[in-house]
Design a protein around this motif. Sequence first.
Motif, PDB file in Angstrom:
ATOM      1  N   LEU A 121       0.846  -1.216  -0.073  1.00 18.59           N
ATOM      2  CA  LEU A 121      -0.157   0.030  -0.073  1.00 18.59           C
ATOM      3  C   LEU A 121       0.829   1.435  -0.126  1.00 18.59           C
ATOM      4  O   LEU A 121       0.189   2.468  -0.021  1.00 18.59           O
ATOM      5  CB  LEU A 121      -0.992  -0.001   1.191  1.00 18.59           C
ATOM      6  CG  LEU A 121      -1.852  -0.845   1.126  1.00 18.59           C
ATOM      7  CD1 LEU A 121      -2.803  -1.081   2.749  1.00 18.59           C
ATOM      8  CD2 LEU A 121      -3.114  -0.689   0.307  1.00 18.59           C
ATOM      9  N   GLY A 122       2.149   1.095   0.056  1.00 20.62           N
ATOM     10  CA  GLY A 122       3.101   2.140   0.035  1.00 20.62           C
ATOM     11  C   GLY A 122       2.862   3.255   1.341  1.00 20.62           C
ATOM     12  O   GLY A 122       3.130   4.401   1.503  1.00 20.62           O
ATOM     13  N   LEU A 123       2.663   2.422   2.699  1.00 23.37           N
ATOM     14  CA  LEU A 123       2.593   3.277   3.749  1.00 23.37           C
ATOM     15  C   LEU A 123       3.788   3.382   4.457  1.00 23.37           C
ATOM     16  O   LEU A 123       3.771   4.317   5.510  1.00 23.37           O
ATOM     17  CB  LEU A 123       1.459   2.458   4.642  1.00 23.37           C
ATOM     18  CG  LEU A 123       0.039   2.594   4.198  1.00 23.37           C
ATOM     19  CD1 LEU A 123      -0.902   1.771   5.356  1.00 23.37           C
ATOM     20  CD2 LEU A 123      -0.621   3.985   3.893  1.00 23.37           C
ATOM     21  N   LEU A 127       4.682   6.347   7.399  1.00 24.98           N
ATOM     22  CA  LEU A 127       4.780   6.053   8.903  1.00 24.98           C
ATOM     23  C   LEU A 127       6.220   6.744   9.487  1.00 24.98           C
ATOM     24  O   LEU A 127       6.158   7.193  10.348  1.00 24.98           O
ATOM     25  CB  LEU A 127       5.301   4.371   9.008  1.00 24.98           C
ATOM     26  CG  LEU A 127       3.999   3.613   8.874  1.00 24.98           C
ATOM     27  CD1 LEU A 127       4.421   1.825   9.024  1.00 24.98           C
ATOM     28  CD2 LEU A 127       2.802   3.780   9.745  1.00 24.98           C
ATOM     29  N   ASP A 128       7.037   6.812   8.608  1.00 22.46           N
ATOM     30  CA  ASP A 128       8.333   7.579   8.715  1.00 22.46           C
ATOM     31  C   ASP A 128       8.197   8.991   9.088  1.00 22.46           C
ATOM     32  O   ASP A 128       8.659   9.733   9.957  1.00 22.46           O
ATOM     33  CB  ASP A 128       9.505   7.334   7.567  1.00 22.46           C
ATOM     34  CG  ASP A 128       9.858   6.019   7.532  1.00 22.46           C
ATOM     35  OD1 ASP A 128       9.752   5.279   8.751  1.00 22.46           O
ATOM     36  OD2 ASP A 128      10.236   5.679   6.564  1.00 22.46           O
ATOM     37  N   GLN A 129       7.178   9.597   8.032  1.00 25.78           N
ATOM     38  CA  GLN A 129       6.809  10.993   8.165  1.00 25.78           C
ATOM     39  C   GLN A 129       6.226  11.247   9.432  1.00 25.78           C
ATOM     40  O   GLN A 129       6.197  12.242  10.160  1.00 25.78           O
ATOM     41  CB  GLN A 129       5.966  11.376   6.890  1.00 25.78           C
ATOM     42  CG  GLN A 129       5.493  12.846   7.029  1.00 25.78           C
ATOM     43  CD  GLN A 129       4.765  13.004   5.697  1.00 25.78           C
ATOM     44  OE1 GLN A 129       4.174  12.407   5.175  1.00 25.78           O
ATOM     45  NE2 GLN A 129       4.481  14.491   5.540  1.00 25.78           N
ATOM     46  N   VAL A 130       5.097  10.276   9.889  1.00 25.05           N
ATOM     47  CA  VAL A 130       4.460  10.404  10.924  1.00 25.05           C
ATOM     48  C   VAL A 130       5.290  10.507  12.373  1.00 25.05           C
ATOM     49  O   VAL A 130       5.221  11.338  13.084  1.00 25.05           O
ATOM     50  CB  VAL A 130       3.284   9.406  11.289  1.00 25.05           C
ATOM     51  CG1 VAL A 130       2.696   9.417  12.580  1.00 25.05           C
ATOM     52  CG2 VAL A 130       2.243   9.707  10.177  1.00 25.05           C
ATOM     53  N   GLN A 131       6.403   9.616  12.351  1.00 27.33           N
ATOM     54  CA  GLN A 131       7.179   9.428  13.298  1.00 27.33           C
ATOM     55  C   GLN A 131       8.263  10.740  13.573  1.00 27.33           C
ATOM     56  O   GLN A 131       8.322  11.337  14.593  1.00 27.33           O
ATOM     57  CB  GLN A 131       8.273   8.383  13.315  1.00 27.33           C
ATOM     58  CG  GLN A 131       7.675   7.044  13.799  1.00 27.33           C
ATOM     59  CD  GLN A 131       8.722   5.810  13.811  1.00 27.33           C
ATOM     60  OE1 GLN A 131       9.496   5.929  13.157  1.00 27.33           O
ATOM     61  NE2 GLN A 131       8.242   5.142  14.937  1.00 27.33           N
TER      62      GLN A 131
END
Length: 565
Positions: A121-123, A127-131
Amino acid sequence: MPVADDYTRQGFVNFTRWSARLPGTQRRAAARTMQTASPDRRGEGSVPAARAEQLTDDAPSVPAVDELRVREVLDRVPSLVALVHGADHRIAYVNDAYTTAFGARPLGERAREALPELDALGLFPLLDQVQRSGRPRTVKSRKAPDGRCYTFTCTPVAQDDDKGGSDGRGVLVFATDVTDHAEAAERLRASERRQRETAVTLQRSLLPQELEEPDDLRIAATYHPGGTEAAVGGDWYDVITLGGGRTALVIGDVMGRGVRAAAVMGQLRTAVRAYARLDLPPHEVLQLLDGLAGEIDANQIATCAYAVHDPNEGKLVYASAGHLPILVRDENGTVLRADEPTGPPLGTGGWIHSSGSVPLSPGSTAVLYTDGLVERRDADLDEGIAALERALSGATGTPQVVCDRLVRSAGVTPDHDDDVAVLVLQHPARTGPEGELFRNAALELLGGVEAAPRARAFASGVLTSWRFPADLHDLGVLATSELVANSLQHGTPPMRLRLRRTDRRLIIEVTDGDDHLPRRRRAEPGDESGRGIAIVATIASNWGCRRTPGGGKAVWCEFALPRTR
């Protein structure tokens, strides 16, 4: 202790140590602390004892959020929930709905290997951006490997150690199944595509499949429907040969969208062709269309420009109902904008239209167009017209070359947000052998009864000099005699005979000062008159009559010339 035990304790996700940084979390926690630590101050405006006891006895005990069995709650949530921790996103928790959708996932493993569905899904970049940012992010309606569509919300969470510090960051992944919504949206898009295809098909079928080819003009046209996200409008154009060497040119734009606009356009185009056959001045054609447009659909209006070219006059006579100005480029490259006169759009009513004219000498090019070619959301309309003028001033070549160049210069692409219709006409300057095929001759009809034999002699000499075959020569002289005799009997001065040849036909026209139009009728055996127009209609390929702008009329006939190989 296994890695998973670091994230779970006695079958529960330890949400005491993992806390989502959500708005209001700290305020609610502080409020609970203050309520617990607040002493009973009866002397400072507190609730009376009896009332306090009643509230204490009747109110049920409400557990704090931290006391809930969080794992049992999340396991029963129908949405997919997963918790990952650390820079390499190790799995801390997945709920039962997630396991049902994608199968069991080993806790403590790296998500890139253990959660391949998130990779598909390319998530992981999300996840890295949110962290890094510490802010939640949402991606809508992505199709997962199981064939269903989910909307994913990724929320940053922090794990606090026993000393109150932070020893790591995680991301809570929450996925809502939106398959039904996605399928409904796709069905809607498919329906819109079908409707658009229907509208485009109807639109194209109502436009001329082949443009008529006048003798004295070279013409090209193009139509570009709006992009896939734009509903098709009601742009149209037409070329109508009126006879006697005259040509009507039309361009218009219905202000609606979709099938209805295309249907209204088709009705207006049919009406224009019918009114054009009456050979009326341009403003009278628009006056008739104005009343008809209101009857077709009172909720839709249309702009329209109607122009007539007469090679004998060397100009374009036009009328405009709210449409953009016609542009004319002369043989030197100078562009003239025909701004006036312009009335309101068709269907508004209550306006008397008028006609204007613009020179169209040999070597000139005229352009009629709709607003999709020059109108942009981020620019003034006059800027678009000025840009088109600049493009036209340098445009040379055939009408089709000029048409394509103008469309490219305006930046019209397949995803353009509006329909575009362009009609380009050229009055070529003919010289040499080609010029010999286009000739004119005229005679002022003065005097009385001697005017008829003088007209016949003039026609005979002209047709002989043009090297017409004997049979066509004789027919031309006979038609001239009948038209002149009709004008002498029923018309008034001034009278004029005009002969014109093109590469395709011979045209004979007689004008006079009386505006009574002749008609073909059946003459009785004893009648001494009434046969002239019938004879002309029988021997000629075509004939017609019209009123002239200054008062009076013109009666004409045509003979098709034999084609040379």
